[in-house]
Design an enzyme around this catalytic site. Sequence first.
Site, short mmCIF file in Angstrom:
data_model
loop_
_atom_site.label_atom_id
_atom_site.label_comp_id
_atom_site.label_asym_id
_atom_site.label_seq_id
_atom_site.Cartn_x
_atom_site.Cartn_y
_atom_site.Cartn_z
N SER A 141 154.00 69.83 142.16
CA SER A 141 153.76 68.44 142.55
C SER A 141 153.30 68.39 143.99
O SER A 141 153.60 69.28 144.79
CB SER A 141 155.04 67.62 142.40
OG SER A 141 154.90 66.34 142.97
N TYR A 154 163.74 65.87 144.21
CA TYR A 154 162.61 66.16 143.34
C TYR A 154 161.64 67.12 144.03
O TYR A 154 161.20 68.12 143.44
CB TYR A 154 161.89 64.86 142.97
CG TYR A 154 160.56 65.07 142.29
CD1 TYR A 154 160.50 65.38 140.94
CD2 TYR A 154 159.35 64.93 142.99
CE1 TYR A 154 159.27 65.56 140.30
CE2 TYR A 154 158.13 65.11 142.36
CZ TYR A 154 158.10 65.42 141.02
OH TYR A 154 156.89 65.61 140.40
#
Length: 264
Positions: A141, A154
């Site tokens: 990501s 995250y």
Amino acid sequence: MEVKNKVVVVTGGANGVGRELVLTLLSKGAKVAAVDIDEIGLRETFTISGKNQKMSIHITDIAELEQVEALLQDVLVEHGQIDVLINNAGIIQPFLNVDEIGKEKIDQIINVNLHGTLNMVRVFLPELKKRPEAHLTNISSMGGFFPVPGQSIYGASKAAVKLLTEGLYAEMAGTNMGVSVVIPGGIATNIMKNSDLGINVEDVNVKTTKFLLTPKEAARLIISSVEKNKFRMFIGKDAKLMNVLYKVSPKLAIKLIGKVLRVN
């Protein structure tokens, strides 16, 4: 690698980018084992595919090692071999600071994003190495290479996936195994809703969503990481821009993303 007639395992195949990966791979003539914890979503993907008989569905919690080991055997029974693994499944966190998020949610994020990916890699790698040509793609990501406020857990999980994949690339150098890490920016999916945040992509500021990748385009680019044997691929204008900016000035990049989040 040409994906036609290859057996491709895709995690997170019940919706969003995972669903588009499954559908696009099928359109290219691949055989696909679609994996997800969401049985209803997987069956919807199968229906959307026209009940394509080259697709199999596998209800699996990738965070549970025993389930992943059983998954391997199921895929081999169904397809006889495994040529490609795309680790796409993942969840984000509620937009909370590190000291505000509960341990249960932290464990869930780490278990799915990191341990789930690691389980898939460790269990499936021996089978992939048996093939004359094989490929493994992990999805990291944009939040895995620079900090997004309220997404620190995250981001940490996705940073670990990035480094894990780069380590795998080094370990597999000179073998039949291609290894890619894909680093997406924003994608117009309902990952926020599906991660129990209670937010739909439609609720996000329209000015922001127009810059997001569509799931279909993201899937196309991810598959190209397999086809072109890419080491690392940034996808999305935001990911590419922030990669450059973060290299030049980490502090400026952090301030910029904070400002964007406050506006939206």
